[in-house]
Enzyme design. Sequence first.
Site, PDB file in Angstrom:
ATOM      1  N   SER A   1       0.855  -1.207   0.000  1.00 14.34           N
ATOM      2  CA  SER A   1       0.000   0.000   0.000  1.00 14.34           C
ATOM      3  C   SER A   1       0.876   1.237   0.000  1.00 14.34           C
ATOM      4  O   SER A   1       1.982   1.229   0.554  1.00 14.34           O
ATOM      5  CB  SER A   1      -0.868   0.019   1.260  1.00 14.34           C
TER       6      SER A   1
ATOM      7  N   TYR B   1      -1.211  -1.234  10.392  1.00 15.43           N
ATOM      8  CA  TYR B   1      -1.401  -1.467   8.958  1.00 15.43           C
ATOM      9  C   TYR B   1      -0.202  -0.941   8.159  1.00 15.43           C
ATOM     10  O   TYR B   1       0.307  -1.620   7.263  1.00 15.43           O
ATOM     11  CB  TYR B   1      -2.700  -0.778   8.518  1.00 15.43           C
TER      12      TYR B   1
HETATM   13  P1  NAP Z   1     -10.975  -6.093   1.491  1.00 11.89           P
HETATM   14  O1  NAP Z   1     -12.140  -6.292   0.601  1.00 11.89           O
HETATM   15  O2  NAP Z   1     -11.195  -5.766   2.932  1.00 11.89           O
HETATM   16  O3  NAP Z   1     -10.022  -7.343   1.353  1.00 11.89           O
HETATM   17  C1  NAP Z   1      -9.247  -7.885   2.366  1.00 11.89           C
HETATM   18  C2  NAP Z   1      -9.158  -9.378   2.117  1.00 11.89           C
HETATM   19  O4  NAP Z   1      -8.242  -9.942   3.040  1.00 11.89           O
HETATM   20  C3  NAP Z   1     -10.511 -10.083   2.307  1.00 11.89           C
HETATM   21  O5  NAP Z   1     -10.814 -10.818   1.138  1.00 11.89           O
HETATM   22  C4  NAP Z   1     -10.288 -11.000   3.503  1.00 11.89           C
HETATM   23  O6  NAP Z   1     -10.876 -12.283   3.337  1.00 11.89           O
HETATM   24  C5  NAP Z   1      -8.775 -11.166   3.504  1.00 11.89           C
HETATM   25  N1  NAP Z   1      -8.293 -11.405   4.875  1.00 11.89           N
HETATM   26  C6  NAP Z   1      -8.257 -10.528   5.901  1.00 11.89           C
HETATM   27  N2  NAP Z   1      -7.775 -11.135   7.001  1.00 11.89           N
HETATM   28  C7  NAP Z   1      -7.518 -12.429   6.659  1.00 11.89           C
HETATM   29  C8  NAP Z   1      -7.022 -13.564   7.362  1.00 11.89           C
HETATM   30  N3  NAP Z   1      -6.691 -13.525   8.664  1.00 11.89           N
HETATM   31  N4  NAP Z   1      -6.893 -14.728   6.686  1.00 11.89           N
HETATM   32  C9  NAP Z   1      -7.221 -14.808   5.395  1.00 11.89           C
HETATM   33  N5  NAP Z   1      -7.701 -13.774   4.659  1.00 11.89           N
HETATM   34  C10 NAP Z   1      -7.842 -12.601   5.299  1.00 11.89           C
HETATM   35  O7  NAP Z   1     -10.104  -4.895   0.926  1.00 11.89           O
HETATM   36  P2  NAP Z   1      -9.387  -4.622  -0.454  1.00 11.89           P
HETATM   37  O8  NAP Z   1      -9.405  -3.168  -0.595  1.00 11.89           O
HETATM   38  O9  NAP Z   1      -9.880  -5.487  -1.550  1.00 11.89           O
HETATM   39  O10 NAP Z   1      -7.887  -5.024  -0.072  1.00 11.89           O
HETATM   40  C11 NAP Z   1      -7.130  -6.004  -0.734  1.00 11.89           C
HETATM   41  C12 NAP Z   1      -5.662  -5.734  -0.455  1.00 11.89           C
HETATM   42  O11 NAP Z   1      -5.310  -4.455  -0.993  1.00 11.89           O
HETATM   43  C13 NAP Z   1      -5.324  -5.658   1.033  1.00 11.89           C
HETATM   44  O12 NAP Z   1      -4.054  -6.229   1.269  1.00 11.89           O
HETATM   45  C14 NAP Z   1      -5.284  -4.180   1.302  1.00 11.89           C
HETATM   46  O13 NAP Z   1      -4.479  -3.865   2.391  1.00 11.89           O
HETATM   47  C15 NAP Z   1      -4.686  -3.676   0.000  1.00 11.89           C
HETATM   48  N6  NAP Z   1      -4.913  -2.268  -0.262  1.00 11.89           N
HETATM   49  C16 NAP Z   1      -6.180  -1.783  -0.409  1.00 11.89           C
HETATM   50  C17 NAP Z   1      -6.338  -0.431  -0.661  1.00 11.89           C
HETATM   51  C18 NAP Z   1      -7.682   0.196  -0.852  1.00 11.89           C
HETATM   52  O14 NAP Z   1      -7.738   1.418  -0.962  1.00 11.89           O
HETATM   53  N7  NAP Z   1      -8.755  -0.550  -0.917  1.00 11.89           N
HETATM   54  C19 NAP Z   1      -5.227   0.396  -0.756  1.00 11.89           C
HETATM   55  C20 NAP Z   1      -3.968  -0.142  -0.609  1.00 11.89           C
HETATM   56  C21 NAP Z   1      -3.821  -1.484  -0.359  1.00 11.89           C
HETATM   57  P3  NAP Z   1     -12.405 -12.606   3.798  1.00 11.89           P
HETATM   58  O15 NAP Z   1     -13.259 -11.456   3.341  1.00 11.89           O
HETATM   59  O16 NAP Z   1     -12.699 -13.883   3.081  1.00 11.89           O
HETATM   60  O17 NAP Z   1     -12.388 -12.754   5.282  1.00 11.89           O
END
Ligand code: NAP
Length: 242
Positions: free
Chosen positions: A137, A150
């Site tokens: 990120s 985070y």
């Molecule tokens: P999200 O929908 O909240 O996705 C997070 C995912 O991580 C979920 O599918 C969840 O699985 C999984 N997860 C969380 N804890 C876990 C655990 N203990 N074991 C296994 N799986 C786990 O958010 P997103 O925005 O799509 O994020 C995806 C990635 O991009 C993340 O690494 C996030 O930090 C990164 N990111 C996002 C943004 C943004 O602006 N959205 C920006 C920078 C980086 P379940 O739902 O099945 O529990």
Amino acid sequence: MSEAPVALVTGGGTGIGTACCRALAAEGFRVAVHYRSSGASAEKLAAELGEAFGVQADLGDEESIDTLVATLKERAGRVDVLVNNAGANVNAPMLAMKLADYDSVAQVPRGTWYLTRCILRRFMLRKKSGRIVNISSVVGHTGNAGQIPYTMAKAGMDAFTKSLCQELAGRDILVNSVAPGFIDTEMTEELPEDVKQAILARIPQQRMGRPEEVAEVVAFLATRASYVNGSVLHVNGGMYGG
Ligand code: NAP
């Protein structure tokens, strides 16, 4: 068993992970859609993608990861691409953050390290080829008030990328990070409106990114890239260039 190359995407049941699954399926991969709690959406996505399948594991639990790897061995027999997309966040200032909050965030990079070691041992090192893409990120580079665990986890993901790249260079296993800025998913939906407006003011393109815009870069690193290694590709609308 299908001859198609296999891509495992962690957290594939939601947001950016789902977009990565779709992009990799379009590239011809049989996708293993990993989920922890989003089983319904992961299984629905797998059905939509055809050859794909859902696999459950909690990255906070090694036994659960071992079971996931055994399932991959049985159902696919190979893993060519690993996208470490799963991530967790708790929003709170340093003084209000509880140790349990910290642990709930930090267990994901720990489990990611363990899962990656399993995938290397079981599949990629034997084949002497593979592509690993870690989703970090922008805030792992810039810092962000209220997200200390985070930001530590995400800075750690990029350090993981760089160190692992150096260990694997020469075996045709490339390791890179994609560092999204602010992307329109459930993770950012939860942010209060004033925080969202403050974020938008910092983005030169004046909008949040779409999950597909991250997934496109992941798909490039997982397929066509051959000399990009140990790098962090920023996808953030001009907020930060590294
Ligand atoms: P999200 O929908 O909240 O996705 C997070 C995912 O991580 C979920 O599918 C969840 O699985 C999984 N997860 C969380 N804890 C876990 C655990 N203990 N074991 C296994 N799986 C786990 O958010 P997103 O925005 O799509 O994020 C995806 C990635 O991009 C993340 O690494 C996030 O930090 C990164 N990111 C996002 C943004 C943004 O602006 N959205 C920006 C920078 C980086 P379940 O739902 O099945 O529990």
